[in-house]
Design a protein around this motif. Sequence first.
Motif, PDB file in Angstrom:
ATOM      1  N   ASP A   1       0.820  -1.218   0.000  1.00 58.57           N
ATOM      2  CA  ASP A   1       0.000   0.000   0.000  1.00 58.57           C
ATOM      3  C   ASP A   1       0.852   1.267   0.000  1.00 58.57           C
ATOM      4  O   ASP A   1       0.308   2.366   0.103  1.00 58.57           O
ATOM      5  CB  ASP A   1      -0.945   0.009   1.199  1.00 58.57           C
ATOM      6  CG  ASP A   1      -0.198  -0.116   2.528  1.00 58.57           C
ATOM      7  OD1 ASP A   1       1.040  -0.295   2.493  1.00 58.57           O
ATOM      8  OD2 ASP A   1      -0.847  -0.048   3.581  1.00 58.57           O
TER       9      ASP A   1
ATOM     10  N   GLN B   1     -10.034   1.010   4.556  1.00 59.95           N
ATOM     11  CA  GLN B   1      -8.594   1.096   4.781  1.00 59.95           C
ATOM     12  C   GLN B   1      -8.268   1.650   6.160  1.00 59.95           C
ATOM     13  O   GLN B   1      -7.296   1.232   6.796  1.00 59.95           O
ATOM     14  CB  GLN B   1      -7.968   1.967   3.691  1.00 59.95           C
ATOM     15  CG  GLN B   1      -8.014   1.349   2.298  1.00 59.95           C
ATOM     16  CD  GLN B   1      -7.486   2.280   1.228  1.00 59.95           C
ATOM     17  OE1 GLN B   1      -6.998   3.370   1.523  1.00 59.95           O
ATOM     18  NE2 GLN B   1      -7.600   1.870  -0.028  1.00 59.95           N
TER      19      GLN B   1
ATOM     20  N   THR C   1      -8.717  -1.150   8.545  1.00 58.42           N
ATOM     21  CA  THR C   1      -7.555  -2.031   8.436  1.00 58.42           C
ATOM     22  C   THR C   1      -6.335  -1.444   9.145  1.00 58.42           C
ATOM     23  O   THR C   1      -5.577  -2.165   9.812  1.00 58.42           O
ATOM     24  CB  THR C   1      -7.235  -2.291   6.956  1.00 58.42           C
ATOM     25  OG1 THR C   1      -8.390  -2.818   6.301  1.00 58.42           O
ATOM     26  CG2 THR C   1      -6.091  -3.270   6.814  1.00 58.42           C
ATOM     27  N   SER C   2      -6.150  -0.133   9.015  1.00 60.70           N
ATOM     28  CA  SER C   2      -5.016   0.526   9.687  1.00 60.70           C
ATOM     29  C   SER C   2      -5.159   0.456  11.198  1.00 60.70           C
ATOM     30  O   SER C   2      -4.182   0.185  11.913  1.00 60.70           O
ATOM     31  CB  SER C   2      -4.921   1.982   9.230  1.00 60.70           C
ATOM     32  OG  SER C   2      -4.669   2.067   7.839  1.00 60.70           O
TER      33      SER C   2
END
Length: 827
Positions: free
Chosen positions: A486, A652, A655-656
């Motif tokens: 990413d 995202q 997810t972080s």
Amino acid sequence: MDFLEGIDDDELLQTLLEEEESTPRDRLASLNLDLDALCPESYRVNTPDEERLLVFATELQRQYSHLYPERTPLLLCPTNEYGVKFVSTCLKPTPPESSQLYTWQGCSSFVANFMSLEPLDPPTEPPQQQFSSTLVLRCQRATSLEFAALLCSLLLGANYDAYVVSGYTDREMCERDLRLKECPLLDAEKRSINAKVKTEFNKYMVKQKRELKSRFVTQQEKKKGSSRLRLLKSKSGQEESRRRDQDPLHGRRVHFWVLVLAGSRSIDEHFFIDPLSGKSYSSDNDHFLGVESVWNNLNYYINMQDCSYGCDEMQFHLEDLEMWEPVLFGATSKKQLIDAVAKRKAGQEVEESIFKQEEGLCPRMFQMPRSWVDDIHITKKDLESRWPGGQNVILYRRVRLEEFAPYLRPDGLVKRLTTYQDVDLTEVHVVKEWFQYRNDKLEQREVDHLDKVTVERFSNGRRFHLQLHRFTNSERVTEFSSARLDYLVQRVERPGEMTEIFDGRCDRLYRRHVTFEQQAEEGGKQDEKKKEEEEEEDYDDGRTEMKIPQKVVEQFHRDPSRPASEDVAELVFQLGERRIEVTYHVEDFRFIPSRRQFLKPQTSSETQRAEDFTADMVSNFQLDLCVKPLKTLTLYEMMLSLMKEEEESIQQIRTSLREVRDIVACREREDRDVQLVASPWLTEGAIRARNQREEMERLAVEEQLWLEEKEADILTPLLIRRDQSQPLSSLDAQQLHQDCLDEFKLRQAAHANLIQERYAMEVKELHEKHEWYRDHQLHMTKEEKAEYQIFCSEKMMKIQVAKKRLNMHKETAAQKFQALDERLANG
């Protein structure tokens, strides 16, 4: 030589024997070593040349004491492990066995670290003992004389023009006291930081924005800083001078170090090496207060210069008889050998007498006897361990430096630098730790006890591609390598917000800033301890507590392939207000960017959303009035695309957040259970690797034996099916007996059926082949008939084998059943 013939040899030898018998042997008794097995005959017996040299040295000492009664007696004939030896013969030039010992820096560093210091007693007199370099390497404890002798032997073997120096220094150097010195590790870090900050000037560079700051204020700050620095230097200088004034033995403390003369190994200037610290000094340094004599393996030189004011004006031209008095006149010197070798390489004529004297081909003056010391061997393990016991502690000014050999500490620690606020080393400021060969790739950890900041640095190849982990009570910063898919390079997490920095993404995203909803409880924040306990429980249950994003800001780099008015520079997702703000890049020769704002419909269905969408839900600020406004359908499709990007951004972000939790949990587990990686390039690492391999092979053999035993045990499949927590009763044993017999019958029947099926299949194939032959025998060729005959013979053989196996199975089944029944009954 005439002078030697006039000496009364018997009287002087008797004096030497009396001195040898009166020599104290306390150090030898404390070593607990079998010297007779370790030391060769040269340690115990003197050659005729050595005896003659000792006689000459004793007479020289008498004359020197008579002519210079105010000077300290010369160190000429100390005792070794067994008897009296001349100091020059204690030097054993040793060629380097490792590349680390090929330079003077490597030799001095090894000698300074490998042994501990035994102070001279008394400190104002030369020692009466000098053990061999082989013995001090074994016991790893030596006086400054033995330190210098070992270092000089290594330097001579590396082709340096080195000499042992007997003289006087200050107390700090004699006792290896560095508490008034600045730590060189801190100085190196400061230089590296300054080198990184300093940039090369380029007149074609874009000038940075001028910082609006008062020059007067800047000058005042510089003055305050310089005055503070001068005050600190003056205080340290006063403290050092005060300590020197307090030393009643200042100028009288005997010390030994190494002198390296210019002319060999590209050395341009003479310099000193302190063997206790491994540092080099100029020959006029203030620490060195005087020189009595110098020597190498070829000669001994007495200083005839005045050292009342230190070594500032000393000359080291050893060939000058007015400045230096040699013990052996006419003997070959190191300088003569170096010059002769240089001339021979250059093709010039050389005095062959020098080499002939060395080879014994012509009459010569009395030369220094060969060294009695055995060959010096420094093993790879010695180079790796470095310090006595594998660890070392050095105290500097407000700094404590601890060093450890690889694999000595279970956590892989090899160096710890502790900085204190006070001189007494009681208030800890910063602790820096360096690690090696850790499985989690941790290389450095820095803990600031004042600011409560912890910084961890990792090497490439660890989980999450983590390279830096910095955390405080209110902030957590993580930096990553470029190997991430990413392209994330940095993440900063603070209470209520999170920032991510990217580099090299295809969508040109380089920054994402997230603001979370502030969760308050009863008008105030939740208790931190309770919150931590809840988070730990959530993590243990596999559920991740997610923060709710309130605002997301994404920033993008410029895309030259698109017009600036269509190239998005910033996206703002106002999740609480259901609003999306789009800011485009600034066009050339413009100062204000174009903007567009979308208000999302309340409905969730796509059909209803299309019906509810109107042009009033979009507000535009178009800088170029000539551009036609977009149609409603285009705006609606744009809004759908932005809503899709919003959902991806939220995913995202989740997810972080999950990754942050995983990183913290992973670091806690790794610190609780530290695993070290065995390096095959180190001695200890190779031993660990071999032990691990042997342990894996042993476990594999044990597992194979266990599997074979389990396969041989016919009751194992049946025991697995029942409850192992309850004991086995008699009824259970009878039932287990019967079940085992029944299962054996089933296996035997299945085996018989398998043989019968194969027998029937072979018969069927043979019968079908016979029918095919009857239908085609009139039109078959010789080759086909031969193949038919081969096929029939093979099938007949298989049928006979299957029939025989079936008969054998029927005959042995009853015997096997009876044997199994008896085995179960007896077992």
